[in-house]
Design a protein around this motif. Structure first.
Motif, short mmCIF file in Angstrom:
data_model
loop_
_atom_site.label_atom_id
_atom_site.label_comp_id
_atom_site.label_asym_id
_atom_site.label_seq_id
_atom_site.Cartn_x
_atom_site.Cartn_y
_atom_site.Cartn_z
N THR A 19 0.82 -1.21 0.00
CA THR A 19 0.00 0.00 0.00
C THR A 19 0.85 1.26 0.00
O THR A 19 1.99 1.25 0.45
CB THR A 19 -0.90 0.05 1.25
N CYS B 17 -8.59 -1.66 2.77
CA CYS B 17 -8.01 -0.34 3.00
C CYS B 17 -8.33 0.62 1.87
O CYS B 17 -7.92 0.40 0.74
CB CYS B 17 -6.49 -0.46 3.13
N ARG C 260 -1.75 2.47 14.07
CA ARG C 260 -0.44 2.82 13.53
C ARG C 260 0.47 3.45 14.57
O ARG C 260 0.03 4.16 15.46
CB ARG C 260 -0.58 3.78 12.34
N HIS D 198 3.72 -0.19 8.62
CA HIS D 198 3.41 -1.63 8.64
C HIS D 198 4.63 -2.42 9.08
O HIS D 198 5.17 -2.15 10.15
CB HIS D 198 2.87 -2.09 7.28
MO LIG Z 1 -3.92 0.58 4.65
#
Ligand SMILES: [Mo]
Ligand SMILES: Nc1nc2c(c(=O)[nH]1)N[C@H]1C(S)=C(S)[C@@H](COP(=O)(O)OP(=O)(O)OC[C@H]3O[C@@H](n4cnc5c(=O)[nH]c(N)nc54)[C@H](O)[C@@H]3O)O[C@H]1N2
Ligand SMILES: Nc1nc2c(c(=O)[nH]1)N[C@H]1C(S)=C(S)[C@@H](COP(=O)(O)OP(=O)(O)OC[C@H]3O[C@@H](n4cnc5c(=O)[nH]c(N)nc54)[C@H](O)[C@@H]3O)O[C@H]1N2
Length: 622
Positions: A13, A41, A485, A491
Motif C-alpha cells: 500500500t 483499506c 499505527r 506496517h
Molecule cells: Mo492501509
C-alpha cells in the motif's frame, strides 16, 4: 503453461508505484492483481464514495475557512497521515479549536482533546453510525432544503434507521445512549464539519455498509462542497491510465472472486482487483485454475495478509515467485528472485494530494541513487518491453505527462516550476449535479441495488464476538483489535533502522490495568495473546486508555536482526491471530482484522537463542 491468469501480481500500500501495478497487470493480460489493502483499506471508501457521492470528499483545510467540527472515526491522522489529508493540515485545523468528536476503542491523543469521545466495542461502528443517523432524523435537525434538492432516497433511509435508536445501539456498541445523542447533536449544531475516517471501519466483514452509513452523516447536514465542510476534490489530474481496455473480456471474466464480490473485482470498483483468499486458494488447491506465478512489488505477504501460516502454505506451492523490495524480508526469502528497488527519494514521481481529489500536485525528483536498485516503474516497464506487451513503449515519464495533460504542463515543467496548488472551488455539483446515476447524493444507492446488494446501510454483528459466538467467548473473553499505527513504522517496514527501532524496540500489547491484574500481568511482562487460530508474544503495555474488555496488539512485527531466514516472523505477528476464512463483506470480500476474540496470559520471554541456532545453517549471505 498456466495462462496469463496463472500469474498473480501482488503489491502493498501507499507507495509511489501502486497505480503502476494494476496497469502492469492489465498489460500482462492477467486479471489477478491483489494486495492486503485492496479489500481492507481505502478502496472500500473510494468505491462507496463514488457510488454515493460520485467522488471522494475531503475535509476543507485549505479553503476559505476551517471546519468548526471534526469527526474522527477510527482514525488517527496525527500518526498515520494517510490518503491525502496529511497530518500537518489536521494540526493546522486543530489550532483553530474546532469541536472534536472521536470514535475509537482507545483514547488516542485526539480523544484526549475530544468534546465527545465515543469509546466503542471494536467492529460495531455500523450500529453507532446508524444510531447517529437516527438521532439527526428523529430530531429533524437535518438540512431539509439540501436533502430535498440534492439527495436521493431520504424517506427510505429514515425508515431503515427508525429502530436504530441510541438505546438500541448502547448494548451493541458499549457506548452510553446519551453520548451517542450528544455526538449527533454536536455534529449538527457545530457545522460546517469535516469527517476524517480510517481503515478501522474497513477491517470488518460489514465494511461497505459501515462506510456507507458513516458517509451519510455529512450529507444530512448539507455542508457538502461548502467552505469548512466536506468537499469534493478539484481533481486536477487526468484519471491514471490503468488500461482496463487492454485486458480482454475473457480474461476479465477469469478474475478470482470478481463474480461474487462485485464492488471489489467487478463493475462496482474503480480499480477492480482479485479476492485475496481466492488467489491464495488458487495457489494451494489449483481451483478454479492454478496460480503458479506471483510477482510481488512491495508487500511483505507473511506479515500483512490475514492468516500468515495459510499464506506461507500457499506461496510454497508456487512454481515461481519474484519479490521487489527495499529490504530482505521473510517474504523475500521465499522468492526465487529478489529485485532490489529504489526508495522514493531515489526516483521521480507525481505526488497529488489528496488521493482521488488532487488539489495539490508536485513533481518529486530523485536525489542520489544507491547501488543497483531500480524503480518499480522501470522494472515493470522493462518487463513489459521484453514481453512485447501493449503500451510498453510508454515510459513512466509518458504516463506522468498523460496525467498532467489537463493542467497543460509537463513533468519537466512541473519539476522546474514547483508545486501547483489548485484553488478550491465550492458548490461544484451545482454545475453538473453529483456524478451518480440520479445526479444526487444517493442515501439509497441505486448502484448497489443494481449490483445486487442492499442499497441501504445495516448493522451486522461481527462474526466472531461475545454476541455472535458466546461459546468461543467463554474461552477467548476479550475483544481484539490490531494494527493501530505507530509513527515510527510503516506496517512491517522500518524495524532494521536503529533510529526508528529505538522508539519501539519490541512489540507491545495494550491491556487495561484492571484486566492485566486479573491475569497477574505487570508492565513489560511478556504476554501470550491467543485467538482460536494461534498465539503470539508481545510485551504488556498497561494503559487505562483502552477499554477493559478490549486488547490491542501491534501488527507488522518481525526481527530483521535475527539470523536465519524467517527472522522471527512466527513470534509476534498479529496475523497469526486473524483469518482469511469466510464470512466476507458481500460486496467487497473484506475479512476481519479488528473486532475478533482473544485471551491473554503471562508468558516466559521468547527463546530467541534456540531459534537462531536452529536456523543459522540456512542463513543467507547478507
Ligand atoms: Mo492501509
Ligand atoms: N506511521 C505510519 N503511518 C501509516 C501507516 C503505518 O503503518 N505507519 N499505515 C498507512 C495505512 S496503509 C493506513 S490504512 C493508514 C491507517 O491509519 P488510520 O486510518 O489512522 O488507522 P489506524 O492507525 O490503524 O487506527 C486508527 C484508530 O482506530 C482505532 N480502532 C481500532 N479498532 C477500531 C474499531 O473497530 N472501530 C473504530 N472506530 N476504531 C478502531 C485505533 O484504536 C486507532 O486509534 O495509515 C497509513 N499511515
Ligand atoms: N492484523 C492487521 N493486518 C493488517 C493491518 C492491520 O491493521 N492489522 N493493516 C492492513 C492495511 S490497512 C494495509 S494497507 C496492509 C499493508 O500491507 P503492506 O503494504 O504489504 O505492508 P508491508 O508489510 O510493510 O509491506 C510493504 C513492503 O514494501 C516494501 N517497500 C517499501 N517501499 C517500497 C517501494 O518503493 N517499492 C517496493 N517494491 N517495495 C517497497 C517494504 O520494505 C515492505 O517489505 O496491511 C494490512 N494488514
Amino acid at each position: 503453461r498456466h495462462g496469463r491468469e496463472g500469474i498473480a501480481i501482488g503489491t502493498g500500500t501507499g507507495r509511489h508505484h501502486c497505480n503502476f501495478v494494476p496497469r502492469f497487470a492489465n498489460m500482462m493480460g492477467t486479471p489477478n492483481w491483489c494486495g492486503p489493502g485492496t479489500a481492507q483499506c481505502f478502496f472500500p471508501r473510494v468505491n462507496t464514495m463514488h457510488m454515493t457521492y460520485g467522488g471522494m470528499a475531503w475535509s476543507d483545510y485549505r479553503g476559505e475557512r476551517m471546519p468548526s467540527v471534526l469527526l474522527f472515526w477510527g482514525h488517527n491522522p496525527l500518526y498515520s497521515s494517510p490518503d491525502g489529508e496529511v497530518g500537518f493540515l489536521v494540526r493546522d485545523a486543530l489550532r483553530t479549536r474546532p469541536k472534536i468528536i472521536v470514535v475509537d476503542p482507545r483514547r488516542n491523543q485526539l480523544a484526549e482533546h475530544a468534546d465527545v469521545f465515543l469509546q466503542l466495542r471494536p467492529g460495531t461502528d455500523d450500529a453507532l453510525a446508524l444510531a447517529m443517523l437516527n438521532v439527526i432524523i428523529a430530531d429533524q435537525s437535518y438540512d431539509k432544503a439540501f436533502i430535498d434538492r440534492w439527495t436521493h432516497g431520504f424517506d427510505r433511509l429514515a425508515d431503515r434507521v427508525q429502530g436504530c435508536t441510541p438505546e438500541w445501539a448502547e448494548p451493541i456498541t458499549w457506548v452510553p445512549a446519551e453520548k451517542i445523542r450528544a455526538a449527533a447533536r454536536l455534529w449538527v449544531d457545530a457545522q460546517p464539519g469535516g469527517l476524517e475516517w480510517g481503515c478501522a471501519i474497513e477491517h470488518t466483514p460489514n465494511t461497505i455498509q459501515t462506510v456507507r452509513a458513516i458517509s451519510l452523516l455529512p450529507a444530512l447536514t448539507g455542508q457538502i462542497d461548502r467552505p469548512g465542510g466536506w468537499c469534493l476534490g478539484m481533481r486536477a489530474l487526468a484519471p491514471f491510465p490503468f488500461l482496463p481496455e487492454v485486458l480482454p473480456e475473457e480474461q476479465k471474466a477469469k478474475r478470482l472472486g470478481a463474480t461474487e464480490f462485485r464492488v471489489l473485482g467487478g463493475a462496482g470498483s474503480l480499480v477492480p482487483s482479485a479476492h485475496i483468499p481466492a488467489v491464495f486458494k488458487s495457489m494451494r488447491e489449483g481451483t478454479p485454475y492454478r496460480t503458479a506465478g506471483f510477482l510481488v512489488f512491495g508487500n511483505n505477504s507473511l506479515s500483512t495478509y490475514a492468516d500468515a501460516r495459510l499464506v506461507k502454505e500457499s506461496l510454497a506451492k508456487l512454481d515461481f515467485m519474484m519479490v521487489a523490495d527495499l529490504f530482505m524480508t521473510p517474504t523475500c526469502e521465499l522468492a526465487d528472485v529478489v529485485l532490489p528497488v529504489a526508495a522514493w527519494p531515489e526516483l521521480e514521481q507525481i505526488v497529488a494530494m489528496p488521493y482521488f481529489g488532487e488539489d495539490v500536485v508536485l513533481a518529486q525528483q530523485p536525489g542520489e541513487r544507491v547501488g543497483q536498485c531500480r524503480a518499480d516503474e522501470d522494472i515493470m516497464t522493462d518487463l513489459a518491453r521484453r514481453l512485447g506487451l501493449p503500451h510498453s513503449e510508454e515510459s513512466p515519464r509518458d504516463v506522468f505527462n498523460q496525467q498532467l495533460a489537463p493542467l497543460g504542463i509537463t513533468y519537466e515543467e512541473l519539476a522546474r516550476n514547483g508545486p501547483m496548488q489548485i484553488p478550491m472551488r465550492y458548490d461544484k455539483f451545482h454545475e453538473r449535479g453529483f456524478e451518480t446515476p440520479t445526479g444526487k447524493i444517493e442515501l439509497y444507492s441505486t448502484r448497489l441495488e443494481e449490483l445486487g446488494y442492499d442499497p441501504l446501510p445495516y448493522y451486522e454483528e461481527p462474526p466472531e464476538s461475545p454476541v455472535s459466538t458466546p461459546e468461543i467467548a467463554r474461552e477467548f473473553p476479550y475483544v481484539l483489535t490490531t494494527g493501530a499505527r505507530l509513527p515510527m513504522y510503516f506496517h512491517s517496514e522500518g524495524r532494521q533502522i536503529p533510529k526508528l527501532r529505538k522508539g519501539r524496540p519490541e512489540p507491545q500489547v495494550e491491556i487495561h490495568p484492571d484486566t492485566a491484574a486479573r491475569h497477574g500481568i505487570a508492565q513489560d511482562d511478556w504476554v501470550r495473546i491467543a485467538s482460536p487460530r494461534g498465539s503470539i508474544l508481545q510485551r504488556a503495555l498497561l494503559t487505562s486508555k483502552i477499554l477493559p474488555g478490549v486488547i490491542h496488539c501491534q501488527h507488522g512485527w518481525w526481527f530483521p536482526e535475527r539470523k536465519g531466514t524467517e527472522y522471527g516472523i512466527w513470534e509476534s505477528n498479529a496475523n497469526l491471530l486473524t483469518s482469511q476464512a469466510p464470512p466476507y463483506d458481500p460486496a467487497m470480500g473484506t475479512y476481519q482484522l479488528r473486532g475478533l476474540l482473544c485471551r491473554i496470559e503471562k508468558s516466559q520471554a521468547p527463546d530467541i537463542a534456540a531459534q537462531t541456532d536452529a536456523r543459522s545453517e540456512t542463513a543467507p549471505a547478507q
